[in-house]
Write a protein that holds these residues in place. Structure first.
Motif, PDB file in Angstrom:
ATOM      1  N   SER A 160       0.828  -1.211   0.000  1.00  0.00           N
ATOM      2  CA  SER A 160       0.000   0.000   0.000  1.00  0.00           C
ATOM      3  C   SER A 160       0.857   1.253   0.000  1.00  0.00           C
ATOM      4  O   SER A 160       0.580   2.213  -0.718  1.00  0.00           O
ATOM      5  CB  SER A 160      -0.912   0.022   1.236  1.00  0.00           C
ATOM      6  OG  SER A 160      -1.791  -1.075   1.218  1.00  0.00           O
ATOM      7  N   SER A 164       1.028   3.875  -3.037  1.00  0.00           N
ATOM      8  CA  SER A 164       0.725   5.259  -2.682  1.00  0.00           C
ATOM      9  C   SER A 164       1.891   6.187  -3.004  1.00  0.00           C
ATOM     10  O   SER A 164       1.688   7.337  -3.419  1.00  0.00           O
ATOM     11  CB  SER A 164       0.379   5.343  -1.191  1.00  0.00           C
ATOM     12  OG  SER A 164       0.312   6.678  -0.768  1.00  0.00           O
ATOM     13  N   ARG A 176      -5.745   4.892   2.025  1.00  0.00           N
ATOM     14  CA  ARG A 176      -5.513   3.504   1.596  1.00  0.00           C
ATOM     15  C   ARG A 176      -5.484   2.547   2.785  1.00  0.00           C
ATOM     16  O   ARG A 176      -5.896   1.381   2.674  1.00  0.00           O
ATOM     17  CB  ARG A 176      -4.193   3.385   0.819  1.00  0.00           C
ATOM     18  CG  ARG A 176      -4.284   3.993  -0.580  1.00  0.00           C
ATOM     19  CD  ARG A 176      -2.914   4.034  -1.254  1.00  0.00           C
ATOM     20  NE  ARG A 176      -2.977   4.769  -2.492  1.00  0.00           N
ATOM     21  CZ  ARG A 176      -3.024   4.198  -3.708  1.00  0.00           C
ATOM     22  NH1 ARG A 176      -2.989   2.898  -3.836  1.00  0.00           N
ATOM     23  NH2 ARG A 176      -3.092   4.951  -4.784  1.00  0.00           N
TER      24      ARG A 176
ATOM     25  N   ASP B 148     -12.240  -0.324  -4.993  1.00  0.00           N
ATOM     26  CA  ASP B 148     -11.482  -0.294  -3.736  1.00  0.00           C
ATOM     27  C   ASP B 148     -10.833  -1.649  -3.448  1.00  0.00           C
ATOM     28  O   ASP B 148      -9.665  -1.725  -3.076  1.00  0.00           O
ATOM     29  CB  ASP B 148     -12.404   0.064  -2.550  1.00  0.00           C
ATOM     30  CG  ASP B 148     -12.778   1.529  -2.540  1.00  0.00           C
ATOM     31  OD1 ASP B 148     -12.205   2.300  -3.336  1.00  0.00           O
ATOM     32  OD2 ASP B 148     -13.647   1.899  -1.731  1.00  0.00           O
ATOM     33  N   SER B 155      -2.262  -3.991  -4.007  1.00  0.00           N
ATOM     34  CA  SER B 155      -1.295  -3.570  -2.987  1.00  0.00           C
ATOM     35  C   SER B 155      -0.805  -4.768  -2.184  1.00  0.00           C
ATOM     36  O   SER B 155       0.403  -4.948  -1.979  1.00  0.00           O
ATOM     37  CB  SER B 155      -1.943  -2.563  -2.034  1.00  0.00           C
ATOM     38  OG  SER B 155      -2.444  -1.463  -2.738  1.00  0.00           O
TER      39      SER B 155
END
Lengths: 208, 208
Positions: A160, A164, A176, B148, B155
């Motif tokens: 993440s 990001s 996130r 989402d 991720s």
């Protein structure tokens, strides 16, 4: 009175590590140089080589010092503490060049020929400790394995922050992390516990 | 008969991309050189510069070509297809130097001064398409947002493969993907659907 030798060595090592982390954060591994780091730390060549023999060893040390670059929040317990840790770390990644450099080196270590998962394992161990506390408080579903979940969380957080960092220079990292918890909590904790958890960044508004 | 000009150019570009991916996989970004890639591809300097003006542009092109380096499994539908995709990609990362190089460059892009999330967004878009199909088949919980969840999955997969690459050179990646799904499925799909899903690598034993 002169500073005791041992104490001075420890302080110099810490100075060098900080300077190295700053330079790696600004320039990446290949752009950093020992001499730049020496200048930043204000140490002599002798002082540098006493502690670190090469740029690679410096990078390894910065990489493995992640948890020493952060002040951990002391409040909270069990599962809330795990959640708070992820938001705290997200905030640190946005604002603290030392932890940013350290994590960047861990992610890009292939580029300088290293394969060392210590940095990841340290986070797994910390999260696992918090989860064992959560277990004792009755906050986890019976089928959850604390170690396995810690591995999943550290992996998911790593990905993440990486996504990001290229998408928004980490500006959107907290949101996130909210999403991550939305999809991880149902497999981790019963609904009544879930309802009691705060899944958002801690309020950082300074008291007026 | 001579090959039409356009066709030859397309073929040369593909040759160069393959060669570049191989060299980046072996040597990382900083260890790779244009001349090494030219030799591997068997193209002249003129041919190389017609397609790519610099090592950085080559790296960007390899980084953004991830999905062209893979044959996707065509069977399966909905949620099973998403799960199969993650195991397929894990297998490709273990065996296919092109996808390995491409993902490595995406992860280490900071090291060569790039910030581009196209590679991540391409995977998000693909997973989202499969999830929309899963939604139509009634496989998703009402509160799930397909986009989402796709971001969370991409991720989490990214972090898992990264952790696995330093822990075991990706030997344990499939078992990490099993764990990931164990903790993601409860927030994604109702129990009756979950029970019908196969969460393991496809059987790759060749028919005898």
């Amino acid at each position: 009175m002169a500073e005791p030798k041992q104490e001075r060595a420890t302080r110099t090592r810490a100075l060098i590590l900080r300077a190295a982390a700053e330079v790696f954060d600004e320039s990446g591994y290949s752009g950093a140089s020992i001499s730049k780091i020496m200048n930043r730390a204000g140490v002599t060549q002798g002082g540098m080589y006493f502690h670190f023999k090469s740029k690679k060893r410096l990078a390894l040390a910065v990489m493995s010092s992640q948890q020493t670059f952060i002040d951990f929040p002391s409040e909270g317990a069990g599962l809330q503490r795990v959640i708070d840790l992820t938001f705290h770390l997200a905030h640190e990644l946005q604002t603290n060049p030392l932890i940013r450099a350290s994590i960047r080196l861990a992610v890009e270590q292939g580029e300088f020929g290293v394969r060392d998962d210590t940095a990841y394992q340290d986070w797994v161990a910390l999260v696992e400790t918090y989860l064992l506390e959560a277990r004792q408080r009755g906050e986890l579903l019976p089928e959850v394995d604390e170690h396995d979940f810690a591995v999943v969380l550290v992996s998911a957080f790593t990905g993440s922050q990486l996504f990001s960092s290229v998408a928004s220079a980490r500006a959107d990292l907290p949101s996130r992390i909210v999403l991550l918890w939305r999809y991880l909590l149902p497999g981790l904790t019963p609904p009544r516990t879930r309802a009691s958890l705060r899944v958002e960044p801690a309020d950082r508004t300074p008291a007026t």
